[in-house]
Write a protein that holds these residues in place. Sequence first.
Motif, PDB file in Angstrom:
ATOM      1  N   LYS A 114       6.454  -6.855  -7.981  1.00 25.53           N
ATOM      2  CA  LYS A 114       6.669  -8.165  -7.363  1.00 25.53           C
ATOM      3  C   LYS A 114       5.409  -8.700  -6.703  1.00 25.53           C
ATOM      4  CE  LYS A 114      11.637  -7.752  -6.633  1.00 25.53           C
ATOM      5  NZ  LYS A 114      12.746  -7.854  -5.646  1.00 25.53           N
ATOM      6  N   GLY A 115       4.317  -7.986  -6.830  1.00 25.26           N
ATOM      7  CA  GLY A 115       3.065  -8.455  -6.244  1.00 25.26           C
ATOM      8  C   GLY A 115       2.855  -7.899  -4.851  1.00 25.26           C
ATOM      9  N   TRP A 116       1.713  -8.262  -4.267  1.00 29.58           N
ATOM     10  CA  TRP A 116       1.338  -7.720  -2.961  1.00 29.58           C
ATOM     11  C   TRP A 116       2.088  -8.438  -1.839  1.00 29.58           C
ATOM     12  CZ3 TRP A 116      -1.256  -3.378  -3.211  1.00 29.58           C
ATOM     13  CH2 TRP A 116      -2.122  -3.143  -4.289  1.00 29.58           C
ATOM     14  N   PRO A 117       2.466  -7.713  -0.780  1.00 26.16           N
ATOM     15  CA  PRO A 117       2.974  -8.391   0.419  1.00 26.16           C
ATOM     16  C   PRO A 117       1.952  -9.397   0.929  1.00 26.16           C
ATOM     17  CG  PRO A 117       3.396  -6.024   0.545  1.00 26.16           C
ATOM     18  CD  PRO A 117       2.511  -6.244  -0.655  1.00 26.16           C
ATOM     19  N   ASP A 118       2.433 -10.512   1.485  1.00 22.08           N
ATOM     20  CA  ASP A 118       1.528 -11.610   1.807  1.00 22.08           C
ATOM     21  C   ASP A 118       0.571 -11.313   2.962  1.00 22.08           C
ATOM     22  OD1 ASP A 118       3.244 -11.759   3.987  1.00 22.08           O
ATOM     23  OD2 ASP A 118       4.179 -13.643   3.360  1.00 22.08           O
ATOM     24  N   TRP A 119       0.837 -10.259   3.745  1.00 20.71           N
ATOM     25  CA  TRP A 119      -0.055  -9.945   4.858  1.00 20.71           C
ATOM     26  C   TRP A 119      -1.099  -8.873   4.499  1.00 20.71           C
ATOM     27  CZ3 TRP A 119       4.982  -8.310   4.491  1.00 20.71           C
ATOM     28  CH2 TRP A 119       5.215  -6.946   4.567  1.00 20.71           C
ATOM     29  N   TYR A 120      -1.059  -8.351   3.264  1.00 20.99           N
ATOM     30  CA  TYR A 120      -2.012  -7.320   2.864  1.00 20.99           C
ATOM     31  C   TYR A 120      -3.392  -7.923   2.627  1.00 20.99           C
ATOM     32  CZ  TYR A 120       1.276  -3.414   2.041  1.00 20.99           C
ATOM     33  OH  TYR A 120       2.183  -2.394   2.189  1.00 20.99           O
ATOM     34  N   ASN A 121      -4.420  -7.216   3.102  1.00 25.11           N
ATOM     35  CA  ASN A 121      -5.795  -7.591   2.767  1.00 25.11           C
ATOM     36  C   ASN A 121      -6.329  -6.629   1.703  1.00 25.11           C
ATOM     37  OD1 ASN A 121      -6.550  -5.208   4.120  1.00 25.11           O
ATOM     38  ND2 ASN A 121      -6.875  -6.294   6.063  1.00 25.11           N
ATOM     39  N   ASP A 122      -7.590  -6.753   1.353  1.00 24.15           N
ATOM     40  CA  ASP A 122      -8.147  -5.924   0.284  1.00 24.15           C
ATOM     41  C   ASP A 122      -8.098  -4.441   0.640  1.00 24.15           C
ATOM     42  OD1 ASP A 122      -8.659  -8.138  -1.264  1.00 24.15           O
ATOM     43  OD2 ASP A 122     -10.776  -8.286  -0.703  1.00 24.15           O
ATOM     44  N   GLU A 123      -8.340  -4.113   1.912  1.00 25.36           N
ATOM     45  CA  GLU A 123      -8.289  -2.707   2.328  1.00 25.36           C
ATOM     46  C   GLU A 123      -6.866  -2.155   2.206  1.00 25.36           C
ATOM     47  OE1 GLU A 123      -9.737  -5.118   4.026  1.00 25.36           O
ATOM     48  OE2 GLU A 123     -11.853  -4.548   4.131  1.00 25.36           O
ATOM     49  N   ASP A 124      -5.868  -2.959   2.552  1.00 21.53           N
ATOM     50  CA  ASP A 124      -4.473  -2.538   2.403  1.00 21.53           C
ATOM     51  C   ASP A 124      -4.141  -2.255   0.942  1.00 21.53           C
ATOM     52  OD1 ASP A 124      -3.996  -2.972   5.136  1.00 21.53           O
ATOM     53  OD2 ASP A 124      -3.454  -5.056   4.789  1.00 21.53           O
ATOM     54  N   LYS A 125      -4.603  -3.126   0.071  1.00 21.46           N
ATOM     55  CA  LYS A 125      -4.307  -2.969  -1.360  1.00 21.46           C
ATOM     56  C   LYS A 125      -4.945  -1.691  -1.909  1.00 21.46           C
ATOM     57  CE  LYS A 125      -3.989  -7.974  -2.000  1.00 21.46           C
ATOM     58  NZ  LYS A 125      -4.613  -9.181  -2.590  1.00 21.46           N
TER      59      LYS A 125
END
Length: 242
Positions: free
Chosen positions: A122-133
């Motif tokens: 479903k894609g990345w959560p909207d609060w994730y940044n590149d480090e989170d991903k």
Amino acid sequence: MVKFIVVGGGGKVAQYFTGFAVKEGHEVHSIIRNDGHEKELKKLGAKIHILSLEDATVPDLTSLFTTVSPDVVVFAAGAAGNPPGPEVIDFQGAVKVFDAMEASNTKRLILVGAVDIRTRDKGWPDWYNDEDKAMSDRMWKAIPAYMKAKLDAELELHTRKQIQYTVIRPGGLTLEPAGGVQLGKTHLQKTSGSRELVAKVVLATATSKGTDGLSIDVMDGQGTIEDELKKVVENGTDSWTG
């Protein structure tokens, strides 16, 4: 006074929880798979029930829940990489507990899950940044069976309309003393959470109003549990993206 049943009562988070709950005047029934943790749990004030989640049937659990009649079930069981594995304990064991709760008309559940449990297509959560991903990719590659079992359990839980659940989602668990906390939608690079702190959050959640239906990330941070939980409830901050 709240009457609790703790599934997976021998774990460190569960033992911290038991000690805190009993000190606050609550009653704790601890389900453990064998007598390996019986002495320390009795010292903490728990009432012991020896029942292997792997071998127990839904009627076994239903009978226990009916007899004890708890106000809240805390699911803190986990295979932690050991046999019989997360598929059996973290998923199948959780489903048995859900079934038994419904059969015994037990309503309230606190499920100890994990951060970043989500349906990834479903894609990345909207609060994730590149480090989170990047951290998310590392976790799912390192412990895929664990993450999938936790996901399957949460997906199943979301179909159970009779259960009033809250999912507590800690990051990597540590043995550090409990300090400040960050609750809600957190960043994965802050991936640690004290076991003692998680236990305190579980107890606060179980004895507070307004958390039903929420999945709440738990990380070490700067806030107090009371203030952070109030923020989550007022904002309806749900970290579930399944």
